[in-house]
Design an enzyme around this catalytic site. Sequence first.
Site, PDB file in Angstrom:
ATOM      1  CE1 TYR A  55      63.781  49.860  34.450  1.00  0.00           C
ATOM      2  CE2 TYR A  55      63.479  48.735  32.352  1.00  0.00           C
ATOM      3  CZ  TYR A  55      62.958  49.457  33.408  1.00  0.00           C
ATOM      4  OH  TYR A  55      61.620  49.783  33.421  1.00  0.00           O
ATOM      5  N   PRO A  75      58.555  46.197  26.057  1.00  0.00           N
ATOM      6  CG  PRO A  75      58.997  44.173  27.147  1.00  0.00           C
ATOM      7  CD  PRO A  75      58.806  44.770  25.790  1.00  0.00           C
ATOM      8  CE1 TYR A 130      61.433  53.097  33.515  1.00  0.00           C
ATOM      9  CE2 TYR A 130      60.580  53.974  35.576  1.00  0.00           C
ATOM     10  CZ  TYR A 130      60.920  52.895  34.774  1.00  0.00           C
ATOM     11  OH  TYR A 130      60.723  51.609  35.229  1.00  0.00           O
ATOM     12  CG  HIS A 138      59.646  52.326  43.024  1.00  0.00           C
ATOM     13  ND1 HIS A 138      60.350  51.271  42.520  1.00  0.00           N
ATOM     14  CD2 HIS A 138      58.972  51.847  44.088  1.00  0.00           C
ATOM     15  CE1 HIS A 138      60.107  50.184  43.238  1.00  0.00           C
ATOM     16  NE2 HIS A 138      59.269  50.512  44.192  1.00  0.00           N
ATOM     17  CE  LYS A 195      57.571  55.703  29.613  1.00  0.00           C
ATOM     18  NZ  LYS A 195      57.193  56.290  30.894  1.00  0.00           N
TER      19      LYS A 195
HETATM   20  C1  PHB Z   1      57.208  44.755  35.415  1.00  0.00           C
HETATM   21  O1  PHB Z   1      57.168  45.020  36.614  1.00  0.00           O
HETATM   22  O2  PHB Z   1      56.627  43.766  34.940  1.00  0.00           O
HETATM   23  C2  PHB Z   1      57.977  45.642  34.504  1.00  0.00           C
HETATM   24  C3  PHB Z   1      58.635  46.733  35.026  1.00  0.00           C
HETATM   25  C4  PHB Z   1      59.347  47.571  34.191  1.00  0.00           C
HETATM   26  C5  PHB Z   1      59.410  47.293  32.836  1.00  0.00           C
HETATM   27  C6  PHB Z   1      58.724  46.214  32.312  1.00  0.00           C
HETATM   28  C7  PHB Z   1      58.015  45.384  33.147  1.00  0.00           C
HETATM   29  O3  PHB Z   1      60.124  48.109  32.026  1.00  0.00           O
END
Ligand code: PHB
Length: 395
Positions: A201, A293, A385, A72, A297
Site C-alpha cells: 500500500y 477497499p 488486517y 501472506h 474488508k
Molecule cells: C486486491 O487484491 O484486489 C486487493 C487487495 C487489497 C486491498 C484491496 C484490493 O486492500
Amino acid sequence: MKTQVAIIGAGPAGLLLGQLLTVAGIDNIILERRSADYVLSRIRAGVLEQGTVDLLREAGVDTNLDAHGLVHDGFDIAFAGERVRIDLAGLTGGKHVTVYGQTEVTRDLMNARQSLGASTYYQAEDVQPQAIDTDSPYVTFIHEGEQYRLDCAYIAGCDGFHGVSRSCIPEDRLKTFEREYPLGWLGVLSDTPPVAEELIYATHERGFAMCSMRSPSRSRYYIQVPDTESPDNWSDEAFWAELKRRLPEPVADTLVTGASIEKSVAPLRSFVAEPMQHGRLILLGDAAHIVPPTGAKGLNLAVSDVNTAYRLFQAIYNDGRADLLERYSATCLSRVWKTERFSWWMTANLHKFSATEDFDTRMQQAELGYYLGSKAGRATIAENYVGLPFAELEQ
Ligand code: PHB
Ligand code: APR
C-alpha cells in the site's frame, strides 16, 4: 414452492450461507437476478482473513483454496520514502491472510452448490420479499416468464448494495450512515508476475497506489483517481507510467508491465444500515454495509455476517431458539462498526485528499508516522488486517 431459508442474491454472502445451511441439512433456495456467468465476471478484492478461510473450510469449499491460495505473513506500507513491513504473523501470534480472488471463491461456491444439488434460480426477475412482518413470509419472483411464490420461514437478504431487501425495512425503522470519498480506485489486472512477494500500500504526493496479486503469474494493481474518472481515459501505458511514479523507486524499477485483461474504476464509500433485521428478514454483506477497499474488508465482513446468520439458523433449527433472531442485528453491527473504522482509517490516511499541504495532510503524516513507528501501532494495524474475532451470538 417451499423452503426453510429463502436467500436473495448469489454473491459470496448468499452462496456461502447457502452452502453452510445445505451441509447442515437446512433447506434453502437462492434467487439471483443475474446469470451465473455475469456474477463470475465481476472482479473484486482478493484477501481472505483467517476466519473467512476457516468458514469456507467448514462449508467444505477448500480444495482450490488450499491448492492456489497464497498465504501472506505480512504486507508493506510505503510512506515518507520508506517501506514499512507490517509483520502480521509476528504481531498477532502467528495469524496471516490468504490471497485468493473473490471471483474464485464465488466459482468454488457455485460448483459446490451444484454438486450438492441445491436449487438456485439465476436470472430471477422482480424478486420481492413479502409479509416479512408475519410468521409466514414468502418471496415472489418471475423466472423464464413464469410467476413464482416461494414460501419460507426466513428470508436472507444477500443482494448487495443495490438489492431489494434493505428497502423492505420500513423507512421509519431504518437508519443509514454514510461517508463518500471524492475518489476511486482505477484497477488493472494483468498476466504479469507480481512486483513483490507481499502486498504494498503506497502513499505518494501524486496519490495512493497499491500492488496486489492473484497468483505468481497474475497481478492486480490500483491507483487513486478522481471518482468521476472513466477507465476509458487510461491506456495501459498511461496506467503503468502513473503507477511507477507513485511506487518507491526500487519497486518501480522491477515492475513488469503487460497488457491489461481488466480495467475498471471502483468508487470508495463507507455505508452502514441499521438494524440488519426486520421481522423474518435479515440482511447480510453489502446489502447492509459497504467499506472502501483499503484493507480488503468487503468480502470478509460479508462472511462474518454469514457466520452469525449460520450460527443463528443452527440455533433455531437444532435448539429451537427462534428468540435469538432478535440478537442478529446487534451481534453483526458490533463487528461491522469496528471494521468500518479500520477501513475508514486506512482510507483517510493513505490517500491524497488535498492539493495543498494543509492541516489535514500534516495530520495524515503524523498519524502514519506514529502508527508505523510504534510496535503497538503496527500491532493495531496487523490485528485489524488479519481480522477481528467473529462476534458471538449471545445465547
Ligand atoms: C486486491 O487484491 O484486489 C486487493 C487487495 C487489497 C486491498 C484491496 C484490493 O486492500
Ligand atoms: N434480486 C435478486 N438478486 C439480486 C437483486 C435482486 N433484486 N439485487 C442484487 N442481486 C444480486 C446481485 O446480482 C449479486 O449477484 O445479489 C448479489 C449480491 O452480491 P454482492 O454484491 O457480491 O454482495 P455480497 O454477496 O454481500 O458480497 C460482499 O462482495 O460484492 C462484493 O464488494 C463486495 O466484497 C464485497 C462482497
